[in-house]
Design a protein around this motif. Structure first.
Motif, PDB file in Angstrom:
ATOM      1  N   ASP A  76       0.750  -1.124   0.079  1.00 45.59           N
ATOM      2  CA  ASP A  76      -0.119   0.058   0.078  1.00 45.59           C
ATOM      3  C   ASP A  76       0.989   1.332  -0.040  1.00 45.59           C
ATOM      4  OD1 ASP A  76      -2.286   1.517   0.197  1.00 45.59           O
ATOM      5  OD2 ASP A  76      -2.516   1.345   2.190  1.00 45.59           O
ATOM      6  N   ARG A 221       1.125  13.133  11.319  1.00 42.10           N
ATOM      7  CA  ARG A 221      -0.062  12.916  10.777  1.00 42.10           C
ATOM      8  C   ARG A 221      -0.486  11.472  10.915  1.00 42.10           C
ATOM      9  NH1 ARG A 221      -2.025   8.984   6.892  1.00 42.10           N
ATOM     10  NH2 ARG A 221      -3.838   9.867   5.798  1.00 42.10           N
ATOM     11  N   ASP A 223      -2.384   8.192  10.663  1.00 33.11           N
ATOM     12  CA  ASP A 223      -3.120   7.341   9.749  1.00 33.11           C
ATOM     13  C   ASP A 223      -4.360   6.672  10.517  1.00 33.11           C
ATOM     14  OD1 ASP A 223      -3.079   6.429   7.019  1.00 33.11           O
ATOM     15  OD2 ASP A 223      -3.113   4.498   7.714  1.00 33.11           O
ATOM     16  N   GLU A 284      -5.716  11.785  10.677  1.00 29.73           N
ATOM     17  CA  GLU A 284      -6.721  11.508   9.688  1.00 29.73           C
ATOM     18  C   GLU A 284      -7.994  10.479  10.216  1.00 29.73           C
ATOM     19  OE1 GLU A 284      -6.962   8.514   5.553  1.00 29.73           O
ATOM     20  OE2 GLU A 284      -6.290   7.701   7.525  1.00 29.73           O
ATOM     21  N   HIS A 345      -3.604  12.028  -1.283  1.00 32.31           N
ATOM     22  CA  HIS A 345      -3.279  11.059  -2.167  1.00 32.31           C
ATOM     23  C   HIS A 345      -4.244   9.854  -1.988  1.00 32.31           C
ATOM     24  CE1 HIS A 345      -2.703   9.975   2.071  1.00 32.31           C
ATOM     25  NE2 HIS A 345      -2.502   8.605   1.711  1.00 32.31           N
ATOM     26  N   ASP A 346      -5.445  10.260  -1.545  1.00 31.01           N
ATOM     27  CA  ASP A 346      -6.516   9.028  -1.472  1.00 31.01           C
ATOM     28  C   ASP A 346      -7.778   9.547  -2.203  1.00 31.01           C
ATOM     29  OD1 ASP A 346      -5.080   7.571   0.377  1.00 31.01           O
ATOM     30  OD2 ASP A 346      -6.035   8.348   1.998  1.00 31.01           O
TER      31      ASP A 346
HETATM   32  C1  GLC Z   1      -4.920   6.012   5.140  1.00 34.95           C
HETATM   33  C2  GLC Z   1      -4.251   6.391   4.174  1.00 34.95           C
HETATM   34  C3  GLC Z   1      -4.088   5.514   2.966  1.00 34.95           C
HETATM   35  C4  GLC Z   1      -4.140   4.256   3.276  1.00 34.95           C
HETATM   36  C5  GLC Z   1      -4.808   3.605   4.494  1.00 34.95           C
HETATM   37  C6  GLC Z   1      -4.197   2.272   4.887  1.00 34.95           C
HETATM   38  O1  GLC Z   1      -6.470   6.301   4.934  1.00 34.95           O
HETATM   39  O2  GLC Z   1      -4.172   7.791   3.781  1.00 34.95           O
HETATM   40  O3  GLC Z   1      -3.478   5.781   1.580  1.00 34.95           O
HETATM   41  O4  GLC Z   1      -4.162   3.386   2.130  1.00 34.95           O
HETATM   42  O5  GLC Z   1      -4.952   4.614   5.436  1.00 34.95           O
HETATM   43  O6  GLC Z   1      -3.389   2.638   5.688  1.00 34.95           O
END
Ligand code: GLC
Length: 560
Positions: A76, A221, A223, A284, A345-346
């Motif tokens: 990922d 940040r 996650d 996030e 990036h998502d």
């Molecule tokens: C968060 C990240 C994403 C990732 C996911 C799993 O949403 O921003 O890119 O795939 O977590 O870690």
């Protein structure tokens, strides 16, 4: 306080209660794999970032957030971490990281790194040890291993699904070769979820935080900040997650936004507070409402959280007014700054997303067979106007690399180059996020548009991206790059980040008009031109003639 907690960069390390840097900062997200590639292997790296720091100074940002660069099998793209305390050789070395940090700090740019606490990579030594150990062992207790249901344990322990599609559980083969327990992975099968009820997990992450804080990072940040804690007993998710589920019901689940996650951030708050320089946590935290999002930034928790309700808002004046008002009520109510974000990036880049009908699902990405493809001219025009509004708002704002060039989502990537686990886990039903991750163009007339000097690129760049290259835009005062630079310089000069807004009456419903300090901001989301108020035009997202603001355009004016 020990000696390693002080820094040779007094300006960066100054602590200013009530005026901390993160309250107003514009933070630029770097996705290292796609930013700049010094080694020439087609994948961006940390020396590539360091080499371009002066471009970020010229842009006018206060900080960078680096998406993960840790050791990882890259299933990922780094959000599957195998070693939290080292740099993956793809991206460089720890010495390269230290160099980047020093060079950034020398330029007055703060550095936020990504922390991935919800899951590790399946190649992390802990997970490898868990696979080798027996059910019920301390090694397995760091993750969420459970026996399956059914006569022979052949059914998953509950009905949770992976965010990337398919089952949230994978069954392992035990050491004796028999089918065994199942482990939970809310994302890819190579991203096993940790058990945050386990004190060993908690202690490990305290130590990881300190490792990077000691090196001098300005923050993290975090996650999947809303997902660490799961409801005891791991009950089924009711109603079952299916295509009919609404956004809100997807968030009301036994694994998102559980009360226990807040204890984790209270604990981390204390750790950061031991350090100088106003270190910060930004979550996030996907939550269905602004109020629920604001719970993560209560005074003893995180400092910031992404304002995803704002990002998800349609290009619609009424909806935007509402989410802005909600945000400016909910965040200050807990003593936190509002934050603003339009791309990362998502999600589909906002230069494409804002030209899509709101009824389309936006979390599937874009590809050749998407039901609707955006008109990129309309998209860019709206994106420029949307950013002109966002950067006038008080609080902190996040930018995603390439948006300052006006980059659209790449919708025509060939199937065989796609890499997002969403694409594989849904059998190609969701295109996923590769389209916003294409390496960015620096130089029109160079291999890989200056991403490196070999021409290699892990995802192909569209030929028409020459027009978006930074060097092309340098010479064009009407370019998106110039717009961003002017907005950022004016925002700083007029202290808009510290300001407060006042809504202005007397405009059509399709128009947003606000004053922040001495700057008046007018955004026309309708289809008819509107008259601009009196004042000196400072910056506009499109050329202005005859004192009228065209459709899909925003302007900043100073009172005469
Ligand atoms: C968060 C990240 C994403 C990732 C996911 C799993 O949403 O921003 O890119 O795939 O977590 O870690």
């Amino acid at each position: 306080m020990t000696s390693q907690l002080t820094s040779p960069f007094p300006a960066i390390r100054e602590t200013r209660p009530g005026a901390e840097w993160w309250r107003t900062a514009v933070i630029y997200q770097i996705y290292p794999r796609s930013f700049a590639d010094a080694s020439g292997d087609g994948i961006g790296d940390l020396p590539g970032v360091t080499a371009h720091l002066d471009d970020l100074v010229a842009l006018g940002v206060d900080a960078v957030w680096l998406s993960p660069f840790y050791r990882s099998p890259q299933n990922d793209h780094g959000y599957d971490v195998a070693d939290y305390r080292d740099v993956d050789p793809l991206f460089g070395t720890l010495a390269d990281f230290d160099d980047l940090l020093t060079e950034a700090h020398t330029r007055g740019i703060r550095v936020v790194v990504d922390l991935v606490p919800n899951h590790t990579s399946s190649e992390h030594p802990w997970f490898q040890a868990a696979l080798a150990a027996a059910p019920g062992s301390p090694e397995r207790a760091r993750y969420l291993f459970r026996d399956g249901k059914g006569e022979h344990g052949e059914l998953p322990p509950n009905n949770w699904e992976s965010v990337f599609g398919g089952d949230g559980w994978t069954r392992v083969t035990e050491a004796d070769g028999t089918p065994g327990q199942w482990y939970l992975h809310l994302f890819d099968a190579t991203q096993p979820d940790l058990d945050w009820a386990n004190p060993e997990v908690q202690e490990e992450f305290r130590s990881i935080l300190r490792f990077w804080l000691d090196r001098g990072v300005d923050g993290f940040r975090v996650d999947v900040a809303h997902g660490l804690v799961k409801t005891d007993g791991l009950p089924d998710h009711l109603p079952p997650v299916d295509a009919e589920a609404t956004e809100a019901s997807l968030h009301e689940s036994p694994y998102w936004g559980q009360e226990g996650v807040h204890d984790v951030y209270r604990d981390w708050h204390e750790i950061l507070a031991e350090y100088d320089g106003d270190r910060a946590l930004c979550g996030e935290a996907w939550a269905p409402t602004v109020d629920k999002t604001a719970l993560f930034v209560r005074p003893d928790e995180m400092q910031q959280t992404f304002n995803f309700p704002y990002l998800l808002t349609a290009w619609d004046a009424t909806a935007l007014r509402e989410v802005i008002s909600e945000s400016l009520r909910a965040y200050p109510a807990v003593g936190a700054p509002a934050t603003w974000v339009l791309s990362n990036h998502d999600v589909i880049r906002h230069a494409s997303r804002l030209a899509l009908p709101q009824s389309e699902r936006h979390d599937d990405g874009l590809g050749p067979d998407s039901p609707v493809l955006p008109d990129t001219v309309v998209g860019l025009r709206r994106a420029r106007a949307a950013t002109t509004l966002m950067l006038a708002l008080p609080g902190s704002a996040y930018l995603y690399q390439g948006e300052e060039l006006g980059l659209p989502e790449v919708a025509d990537l060939p199937d065989e180059v796609r890499q997002d686990p969403n694409w594989f886990r849904t059998g190609g039903e969701r295109y996923g996020r590769d389209g916003c991750r294409v390496p960015i163009p620096w130089t029109a007339e160079a291999p890989a548009f200056g991403f490196n000097d070999t021409g290699a690129s892990w995802l192909p760049q569209p030929a028409e991206w020459a027009q978006f290259a930074r060097d092309t835009q340098e010479n064009d005062p009407d370019s998106t790059l110039w717009l961003y630079r002017t907005l950022l310089a004016t925002r700083r000069e007029h202290g808009l980040g510290q300001g407060a807004i006042q809504w202005l009456d007397g405009y059509p419903t399709d128009v947003i008009a606000v004053r922040n300090g001495d700057v008046t901001v007018v955004v026309n989301l309708g289809s008819e031109p509107v008259a601009l108020p009196p004042g000196t035009l400072v910056v506009a997202s499109e050329p202005i003639h005859d004192d009228t603001l065209p459709a899909d355009t925003a302007a900043w004016l100073l009172a005469d």
